[in-house]
Design a protein around this motif. Structure first.
Motif, PDB file in Angstrom:
ATOM      1  N   THR A 262       0.984  -1.211  -0.118  1.00 31.79           N
ATOM      2  CA  THR A 262       0.063  -0.060  -0.066  1.00 31.79           C
ATOM      3  C   THR A 262       0.862   1.151  -0.004  1.00 31.79           C
ATOM      4  N   THR A 273      -2.859  -6.198  -3.871  1.00 34.56           N
ATOM      5  CA  THR A 273      -3.233  -7.578  -2.964  1.00 34.56           C
ATOM      6  C   THR A 273      -3.104  -8.917  -3.726  1.00 34.56           C
ATOM      7  N   LYS A 296      -8.231  -0.421  -1.510  1.00 33.78           N
ATOM      8  CA  LYS A 296      -8.406  -2.007  -1.038  1.00 33.78           C
ATOM      9  C   LYS A 296      -9.840  -2.463  -1.294  1.00 33.78           C
TER      10      LYS A 296
END
Length: 312
Positions: A262, A273, A296
């Protein structure tokens, strides 16, 4: 009770009137950017780094020409032409002068559904009187924008992208500007790039191929989709008319080389991810001027598509 209800009505009416005035100002700003010729010095500030460039903007019939000349750091100049609205402008500006609101009539109608507009007062930018407006997102998946609009020409003189807490993240600003005059009869120079050739119809029916982004914040639409034949990487672009983000999905082979991360740089968030599909692990990355938490959530929603999806 009558006094309270009257106060509420007057307050609500005043806010509604202010919103209409703010909408009209931004609409006039869009018209000015599509009709006026100007030359100016601009600064772009991000993460404590300041870049200065000279910008030339010319309109001839349905053709727009823009040129940026870097005045500090490595020497360089880039120019482009376009006829198809503002198509391709995000890539041109991101690469050489940072981000600024790139709006047209279509995108303006879309952002009114996702942002509220509020006049903040008067300011002075590049030696000119300007009205300041803040564009507040109606959800937590976008960032606020603060702009200053020239009272005389209606051109945008300054744009600041803010964090959700109101901290300035990136700033684009004119420090000197000349509008019209001899620029109105200046011959249009040759351009290095034609942005029309790089554009796709953002409102056509496109599909996400073998991948489905399960969560897309309200108001965002698919602008482009492609798959690299050599690496197997899938790239999906989304926009709400003001803000953009891109989804990168790596092949299982390439994913083994990419760790999760991140990262924030100015207003840009980058989130990577891992997802598992039928025993294989894939890397999904989101890059855009959106809050990291929203990036996210988008990344974690990516799944393999069972059918072709059509966008509105």
């Amino acid at each position: 009770m009558a006094v309270i209800m009257t106060a509420i009505f007057v307050s609500t009416s005043a806010i509604s009137q202010q919103n209409r005035v703010a909408y009209d100002l931004v609409d006039s700003m869009i018209e000015a950017s599509n009709t006026l010729n100007y030359l100016g010095l601009v600064t772009y500030e991000k993460e404590g780094r300041l870049k200065t460039s000279k910008m030339l903007h010319l309109i001839r019939d349905d053709m727009t020409f823009e040129q940026l000349t870097h005045l500090d750091g490595p020497a360089g100049q880039i120019s482009w032409r376009r006829t198809n609205g503002n198509c391709g402008m995000e890539r041109a500006w991101d690469a050489d002068a940072g981000s600024r609101p790139i709006l047209n009539e279509d995108s303006f109608e879309r952002i009114k559904a996702s942002y509220s507009f509020e006049i903040r007062g008067q300011s002075r930018v590049a030696g000119r009187e300007a009205t300041t407006i803040i564009l507040k997102p109606k959800d937590k998946f976008r960032l606020p924008h603060f702009v200053a609009i020239d009272n005389q020409s209606n051109l945008m003189l300054m744009s600041v992208i803010l964090s959700l807490s109101g901290k300035p993240l990136e700033r684009f600003q004119f420090v000197e500007i000349e509008v019209g005059g001899e620029l109105d009869t200046m011959l249009m120079p040759n351009a290095q790039a034609n942005l029309d050739e790089q554009c796709v119809n953002a409102f056509g029916q496109q599909n996400q191929g073998e991948w489905n982004v399960g969560f897309v914040p309200s108001g965002f639409f698919l602008t482009n989709s492609m798959k690299e034949s050599l690496t197997g990487q899938t790239v999906l672009g989304f926009s709400d008319g003001l803000t953009t983000f891109t989804v990168f999905i790596e092949s299982a082979q390439m994913s083994a080389k990419i760790p999760p991360f991140t990262y924030n740089h100015g207003a840009t968030a980058a989130v990577s991810t891992k997802i598992k599909v039928q025993g294989d692990e894939y890397t999904v990355s989101i890059v855009g001027e959106i809050p990291a938490d929203g990036a996210k959530k988008i990344a974690q929603s990516v799944k393999q598509a069972s059918k072709i999806l059509k966008q509105p």
